[in-house]
Design a protein around this motif. Structure first.
Motif, PDB file in Angstrom:
ATOM      1  N   LEU A  51      42.605  38.466  52.400  1.00  0.00           N
ATOM      2  CA  LEU A  51      42.663  39.174  51.110  1.00  0.00           C
ATOM      3  C   LEU A  51      43.334  38.294  50.046  1.00  0.00           C
ATOM      4  CD1 LEU A  51      43.597  42.815  52.239  1.00  0.00           C
ATOM      5  CD2 LEU A  51      41.390  41.990  51.412  1.00  0.00           C
ATOM      6  N   LYS A  52      44.385  37.583  50.471  1.00  0.00           N
ATOM      7  CA  LYS A  52      45.078  36.699  49.520  1.00  0.00           C
ATOM      8  C   LYS A  52      44.152  35.579  49.063  1.00  0.00           C
ATOM      9  CE  LYS A  52      49.923  37.332  50.574  1.00  0.00           C
ATOM     10  NZ  LYS A  52      51.119  36.806  51.228  1.00  0.00           N
ATOM     11  N   ALA A 304      55.133  49.569  50.332  1.00  0.00           N
ATOM     12  CA  ALA A 304      54.399  48.342  50.021  1.00  0.00           C
ATOM     13  C   ALA A 304      55.367  47.167  50.063  1.00  0.00           C
ATOM     14  CB  ALA A 304      53.747  48.456  48.655  1.00  0.00           C
ATOM     15  N   LYS A 305      54.989  46.173  50.877  1.00  0.00           N
ATOM     16  CA  LYS A 305      55.844  44.992  50.989  1.00  0.00           C
ATOM     17  C   LYS A 305      55.537  44.031  49.844  1.00  0.00           C
ATOM     18  CE  LYS A 305      55.435  41.986  54.562  1.00  0.00           C
ATOM     19  NZ  LYS A 305      55.394  41.662  55.993  1.00  0.00           N
ATOM     20  N   GLU A 306      54.283  44.085  49.421  1.00  0.00           N
ATOM     21  CA  GLU A 306      53.809  43.094  48.458  1.00  0.00           C
ATOM     22  C   GLU A 306      52.639  43.675  47.671  1.00  0.00           C
ATOM     23  OE1 GLU A 306      52.715  39.670  50.682  1.00  0.00           O
ATOM     24  OE2 GLU A 306      52.577  38.386  48.929  1.00  0.00           O
ATOM     25  N   ILE A 307      52.632  43.463  46.380  1.00  0.00           N
ATOM     26  CA  ILE A 307      51.480  43.880  45.573  1.00  0.00           C
ATOM     27  C   ILE A 307      51.024  42.698  44.721  1.00  0.00           C
ATOM     28  CG2 ILE A 307      50.629  45.451  43.781  1.00  0.00           C
ATOM     29  CD1 ILE A 307      52.587  47.518  44.690  1.00  0.00           C
ATOM     30  N   LEU A 308      49.775  42.303  44.903  1.00  0.00           N
ATOM     31  CA  LEU A 308      49.214  41.218  44.089  1.00  0.00           C
ATOM     32  C   LEU A 308      48.308  41.840  43.043  1.00  0.00           C
ATOM     33  CD1 LEU A 308      48.104  38.796  46.941  1.00  0.00           C
ATOM     34  CD2 LEU A 308      50.231  38.735  45.638  1.00  0.00           C
ATOM     35  N   LYS A 309      48.610  41.561  41.795  1.00  0.00           N
ATOM     36  CA  LYS A 309      47.871  42.230  40.719  1.00  0.00           C
ATOM     37  C   LYS A 309      47.893  41.346  39.486  1.00  0.00           C
ATOM     38  CE  LYS A 309      47.779  47.055  39.476  1.00  0.00           C
ATOM     39  NZ  LYS A 309      48.506  48.272  39.790  1.00  0.00           N
ATOM     40  N   ARG A 310      46.754  41.239  38.821  1.00  0.00           N
ATOM     41  CA  ARG A 310      46.746  40.491  37.551  1.00  0.00           C
ATOM     42  C   ARG A 310      46.678  41.463  36.409  1.00  0.00           C
ATOM     43  NH1 ARG A 310      43.384  37.116  40.442  1.00  0.00           N
ATOM     44  NH2 ARG A 310      44.398  35.153  40.922  1.00  0.00           N
ATOM     45  N   ASP A 311      47.330  41.159  35.318  1.00  0.00           N
ATOM     46  CA  ASP A 311      47.282  42.089  34.189  1.00  0.00           C
ATOM     47  C   ASP A 311      46.091  41.774  33.271  1.00  0.00           C
ATOM     48  OD1 ASP A 311      49.600  43.413  34.948  1.00  0.00           O
ATOM     49  OD2 ASP A 311      50.794  41.739  34.178  1.00  0.00           O
TER      50      ASP A 311
END
Ligand code: UDP
Ligand code: MG
Length: 311
Positions: A51-52, A304-311
């Motif tokens: 996913l990363k 949630a340990k980690e959230i990857l998100k772009r603005d």
């Protein structure tokens, strides 16, 4: 118009990339704006790494990855996905390609052209599992529809597309023991059911064994009905009435006909029967009490340990 795809992933390392490609193929040029909200539900394999990789490489796509601190279950993953989605429409779809992204287009078509509907749910036109499983599932739906205040469509899955207000309503229902099908029915809104053909799993295997399905089914009943709690009352009342009648018969026989009753076997059977029924009733009460207990702790539905998100 923006579409959010909420995708729960648990040990789907061999599926997520193909899933992404298939979605892009299906949606590009047809859906003006869409995002992926992948939820890694504490996978033990390389799902998170995959996913990363998608997140870092496919910068042209709008991808969010929420990664849990452990496996919280599909229902929690769906909740996290909804919370992190931003689209005007939201689709719940599995990562294993059993549910084709093309069906999402059909669902969107309904939402856009038939404004009376807020939600479109796909149901399996033909079940692919064995007849024992189908029979078991049918029995469950008959039971839950009889017992509870919500009505469930027997073949509908949680493969759905709905509008933002429906998503917000689901997010507002922050109960710990989540049973999506019941929640969908409970929040109301107009739902259209469309048939779809379920595909074979692309790779990996299902996480649902018979045991976990039974547990899920019982959880579904107790989440949406308190009728089982009445069992002890009704049965107790019935048993009391019968035993009172029997008591009168015994007294009359003894006084007027001098007849003494004997019967070791009868007594043993009755003690076992009522002992068993009492434990059964207590068990039902216990299961509701346990849920109340857990809910009263107000623990989060996921971490949630980690959230990857772009603005
Ligand atoms: N899933 C999840 N957490 C779990 C179990 C399953 O997020 O604890 C996800 C899984 O990765 C898949 C979807 O839920 O995307 C449906 O799971 P599965 O394919 O095992 O169920 P089935 O299609 O057999 O009903
Ligand atoms: Mg599946």
């Amino acid at each position: 118009m923006k579409l959010s795809l909420v995708v729960p992933c648990y040990n789907e390392q061999d599926n997520v990339e193909l899933f992404y490609e298939e979605c892009v193929k299906a949606f590009d040029g047809k859906v003006s704006d869409y995002e992926f909200v992948f939820v890694n539900d504490g996978s033990a394999d390389d799902t998170l790494a995959k996913l990363k990789k998608l997140y870092n490489e496919k910068t042209e796509s709008n991808i969010t990855v929420v990664s849990f601190s452990r496996n919280f279950g599909k229902e929690s993953a769906i909740y996290a996905g909804l919370k992190n989605s931003t689209g005007d429409y939201v689709s719940l779809i599995d990562a294993d390609l059993q549910q084709r992204p093309e069906v999402v287009l059909e669902m969107l078509d309904v939402l856009e052209n038939e404004p009376e509907y807020d939600c479109v749910a796909a149901y399996q036109a033909k079940r692919k599992e064995g007849s024992v499983m189908t029979g078991f599932k049918k029995g469950f739906y008959n039971l839950i529809n009889k017992f509870s205040e919500v009505k469930l469509h027997a073949d509908a899955s949680d493969f759905r597309t709905f509008t933002r207000p429906v998503a917000e309503a689901l997010i507002d229902m922050s109960e710990y023991h989540r049973f999506s099908k019941g929640l969908f029915s409970w929040v109301g809104f107009n739902t259209k059911f469309i048939p779809y053909e379920v595909q074979e799993r692309n790779a990996g295997e299902t996480k649902w064994g018979f045991k976990s399905l039974v547990k899920y089914a019982l959880g579904g009943i107790s989440a949406f009905s308190t009728k089982p709690l009445n069992f002890a009352t009704y049965f107790g009342l019935l048993a009391t009435c019968i035993s009172l009648i029997y008591l009168i018969i015994v007294i009359i026989q003894r006084i007027f006909f001098n007849h003494a009753f004997s019967g070791y076997a009868t007594i043993v059977v009755l003690i076992l029967l009522f002992g068993g029924l009492q434990l059964f009733g207590l068990g039902i009460i216990g299961s509701y009490l346990a849920k109340t207990y857990i809910q009263s702790k107000n623990r989060p539905i996921y971490i949630a340990k980690e959230i990857l998100k772009r603005d």
